[in-house]
Write a protein that holds these residues in place. Structure first.
Motif, PDB file in Angstrom:
ATOM      1  N   GLU A   1       0.822  -1.215   0.000  1.00 56.01           N
ATOM      2  CA  GLU A   1       0.000   0.000   0.000  1.00 56.01           C
ATOM      3  C   GLU A   1       0.858   1.268   0.000  1.00 56.01           C
ATOM      4  OE1 GLU A   1      -3.810   1.800   2.429  1.00 56.01           O
ATOM      5  OE2 GLU A   1      -2.363   0.601   3.546  1.00 56.01           O
ATOM      6  N   ALA A   2       1.873   1.315   0.835  1.00 59.81           N
ATOM      7  CA  ALA A   2       2.696   2.526   0.968  1.00 59.81           C
ATOM      8  C   ALA A   2       3.655   2.723  -0.204  1.00 59.81           C
ATOM      9  CB  ALA A   2       3.488   2.478   2.274  1.00 59.81           C
ATOM     10  N   HIS A   3       4.041   1.641  -0.878  1.00 60.88           N
ATOM     11  CA  HIS A   3       5.099   1.740  -1.883  1.00 60.88           C
ATOM     12  C   HIS A   3       4.695   1.229  -3.268  1.00 60.88           C
ATOM     13  CE1 HIS A   3       7.200   1.396   2.099  1.00 60.88           C
ATOM     14  NE2 HIS A   3       7.595   2.581   1.657  1.00 60.88           N
ATOM     15  N   ARG A   4       3.420   1.091  -3.506  1.00 64.79           N
ATOM     16  CA  ARG A   4       2.946   0.593  -4.804  1.00 64.79           C
ATOM     17  C   ARG A   4       3.391   1.505  -5.935  1.00 64.79           C
ATOM     18  NH1 ARG A   4      -2.912  -0.201  -4.437  1.00 64.79           N
ATOM     19  NH2 ARG A   4      -3.248   1.699  -5.595  1.00 64.79           N
ATOM     20  N   ARG A   5       3.309   2.811  -5.737  1.00 66.49           N
ATOM     21  CA  ARG A   5       3.694   3.772  -6.794  1.00 66.49           C
ATOM     22  C   ARG A   5       5.196   3.738  -7.078  1.00 66.49           C
ATOM     23  NH1 ARG A   5      -0.657   3.152  -8.470  1.00 66.49           N
ATOM     24  NH2 ARG A   5      -2.448   4.248  -7.710  1.00 66.49           N
ATOM     25  N   MET A   6       5.931   3.127  -6.171  1.00 62.72           N
ATOM     26  CA  MET A   6       7.380   2.967  -6.375  1.00 62.72           C
ATOM     27  C   MET A   6       7.693   1.592  -6.960  1.00 62.72           C
ATOM     28  SD  MET A   6       8.695   4.859  -2.987  1.00 62.72           S
ATOM     29  CE  MET A   6       7.304   5.637  -2.198  1.00 62.72           C
ATOM     30  N   GLY A   7       6.655   0.876  -7.373  1.00 58.65           N
ATOM     31  CA  GLY A   7       6.830  -0.416  -8.036  1.00 58.65           C
ATOM     32  C   GLY A   7       7.028  -1.587  -7.103  1.00 58.65           C
ATOM     33  N   MET A   8       6.593  -1.459  -5.852  1.00 65.87           N
ATOM     34  CA  MET A   8       6.681  -2.599  -4.930  1.00 65.87           C
ATOM     35  C   MET A   8       5.448  -3.465  -5.146  1.00 65.87           C
ATOM     36  SD  MET A   8       7.520  -2.721  -0.877  1.00 65.87           S
ATOM     37  CE  MET A   8       7.752  -4.288  -0.058  1.00 65.87           C
ATOM     38  N   VAL A   9       5.573  -4.359  -6.145  1.00 66.27           N
ATOM     39  CA  VAL A   9       4.466  -5.205  -6.583  1.00 66.27           C
ATOM     40  C   VAL A   9       4.986  -6.611  -6.855  1.00 66.27           C
ATOM     41  CG1 VAL A   9       3.123  -3.306  -7.573  1.00 66.27           C
ATOM     42  CG2 VAL A   9       4.814  -4.512  -8.994  1.00 66.27           C
ATOM     43  N   GLY A  10       4.070  -7.549  -6.996  1.00 71.74           N
ATOM     44  CA  GLY A  10       4.437  -8.926  -7.309  1.00 71.74           C
ATOM     45  C   GLY A  10       3.317  -9.650  -8.034  1.00 71.74           C
ATOM     46  N   VAL A  11       3.668 -10.819  -8.559  1.00 72.77           N
ATOM     47  CA  VAL A  11       2.745 -11.623  -9.356  1.00 72.77           C
ATOM     48  C   VAL A  11       2.791 -13.070  -8.867  1.00 72.77           C
ATOM     49  CG1 VAL A  11       2.241 -12.503 -11.682  1.00 72.77           C
ATOM     50  CG2 VAL A  11       3.069 -10.159 -11.392  1.00 72.77           C
ATOM     51  N   VAL A  12       1.609 -13.678  -8.760  1.00 73.27           N
ATOM     52  CA  VAL A  12       1.488 -15.097  -8.433  1.00 73.27           C
ATOM     53  C   VAL A  12       0.673 -15.762  -9.538  1.00 73.27           C
ATOM     54  CG1 VAL A  12       0.617 -16.811  -6.790  1.00 73.27           C
ATOM     55  CG2 VAL A  12       1.535 -14.638  -5.957  1.00 73.27           C
ATOM     56  N   GLN A  13       1.194 -16.859 -10.059  1.00 72.27           N
ATOM     57  CA  GLN A  13       0.433 -17.677 -10.997  1.00 72.27           C
ATOM     58  C   GLN A  13       0.011 -18.939 -10.269  1.00 72.27           C
ATOM     59  OE1 GLN A  13       2.428 -18.911 -14.631  1.00 72.27           O
ATOM     60  NE2 GLN A  13       0.882 -20.470 -15.024  1.00 72.27           N
ATOM     61  N   VAL A  14      -1.286 -19.181 -10.230  1.00 74.24           N
ATOM     62  CA  VAL A  14      -1.825 -20.381  -9.599  1.00 74.24           C
ATOM     63  C   VAL A  14      -2.434 -21.242 -10.702  1.00 74.24           C
ATOM     64  CG1 VAL A  14      -3.466 -21.304  -7.927  1.00 74.24           C
ATOM     65  CG2 VAL A  14      -2.311 -19.133  -7.472  1.00 74.24           C
ATOM     66  N   GLY A  15      -1.833 -22.413 -10.929  1.00 75.30           N
ATOM     67  CA  GLY A  15      -2.329 -23.297 -11.985  1.00 75.30           C
ATOM     68  C   GLY A  15      -2.229 -22.626 -13.340  1.00 75.30           C
ATOM     69  N   GLN A  16      -3.294 -22.720 -14.106  1.00 71.38           N
ATOM     70  CA  GLN A  16      -3.329 -22.127 -15.451  1.00 71.38           C
ATOM     71  C   GLN A  16      -3.620 -20.623 -15.361  1.00 71.38           C
ATOM     72  OE1 GLN A  16      -2.573 -23.821 -18.317  1.00 71.38           O
ATOM     73  NE2 GLN A  16      -2.008 -25.374 -16.812  1.00 71.38           N
ATOM     74  N   PRO A  17      -2.995 -19.821 -16.231  1.00 71.91           N
ATOM     75  CA  PRO A  17      -3.197 -18.356 -16.198  1.00 71.91           C
ATOM     76  C   PRO A  17      -4.492 -17.944 -16.898  1.00 71.91           C
ATOM     77  CG  PRO A  17      -1.604 -18.915 -17.889  1.00 71.91           C
ATOM     78  CD  PRO A  17      -1.963 -20.201 -17.204  1.00 71.91           C
ATOM     79  N   VAL A  18      -5.622 -18.347 -16.330  1.00 68.35           N
ATOM     80  CA  VAL A  18      -6.919 -18.160 -16.984  1.00 68.35           C
ATOM     81  C   VAL A  18      -7.309 -16.697 -17.168  1.00 68.35           C
ATOM     82  CG1 VAL A  18      -7.806 -20.425 -16.291  1.00 68.35           C
ATOM     83  CG2 VAL A  18      -8.142 -18.461 -14.778  1.00 68.35           C
TER      84      VAL A  18
END
Length: 184
Positions: free
Chosen positions: A136-153
């Motif tokens: 929340e505090a650092h999203r605009r600074m690119g503190m983000v991530g990605v999770v793929q669960v099973g197929q990328p539907v």
């Protein structure tokens, strides 16, 4: 015709035939040992099958660190991309102070989340697809991530949401695109 009681017993009792045509009666101890061996083997196979089934069905805990600095640069989740199975748990650990985790996009039917500051947070992923999250505090600074669960539907929706978020980043502008490039 049966000439003796012994011959009657030999003919009526299962055993092994000898070359002379006589049948040897196995001892009671031999039958007991054979039966116990069979029972032990059956029980062992059943126990191993249950143990393998239980192990195969266990969900994994996937640790994600919330960091001020990582190998990918400042203000990052590590790892930035995670591949998980339905039922696995994402365990967000605040390795540095001042961070949160919140979902930015989840697959249809999945539960969104939002943690408090500096709180270890456990999220069980229950739907297939791509999950985007950030601090929340650092999203605009690119503190983000990605999770793929099973197929990328929901890959198309995730790519659009990531592009919209990235447009507001002041740094780490390639973090979402690098993470999404690992989806397969």
């Amino acid at each position: 015709m049966i000439n003796s009681m012994r011959e009657y017993v030999l003919r009526r009792t299962p055993g092994t035939m000898h070359s002379q045509g006589t049948t040897q009666i196995p001892s009671v101890g031999h039958r007991t040992t054979k039966r116990k061996t069979r029972e032990l083997t059956t029980n062992l196979v059943a126990a191993l099958s249950l143990a393998l089934a239980a192990t195969a069905g266990q969900a994994a805990d996937i640790a994600i660190q919330m960091l001020d600095t990582s190998k990918d640069g400042p203000l990052a989740f590590e790892p930035v991309f995670v591949k998980a199975n339905v039922g696995d748990a994402l365990v967000f650990n605040p390795s540095s102070k001042g961070h949160t985790t919140e979902s930015l996009l989840v697959p249809d039917g999945a539960k969104p989340w939002k943690s408090g500051y500096d709180k270890a947070t456990r999220i069980t992923v229950e739907k297939e697809g791509i999950y985007l999250y950030g601090c929340e505090a650092h999203r605009r600074m690119g503190m983000v991530g990605v999770v793929q669960v099973g197929q990328p539907v929901n890959l198309e929706a995730a790519s659009k949401a990531a592009a919209a978020e990235t447009a507001h980043f002041v740094m780490n502008k390639d973090r979402f695109s690098k993470a999404l490039a690992q989806v397969h």
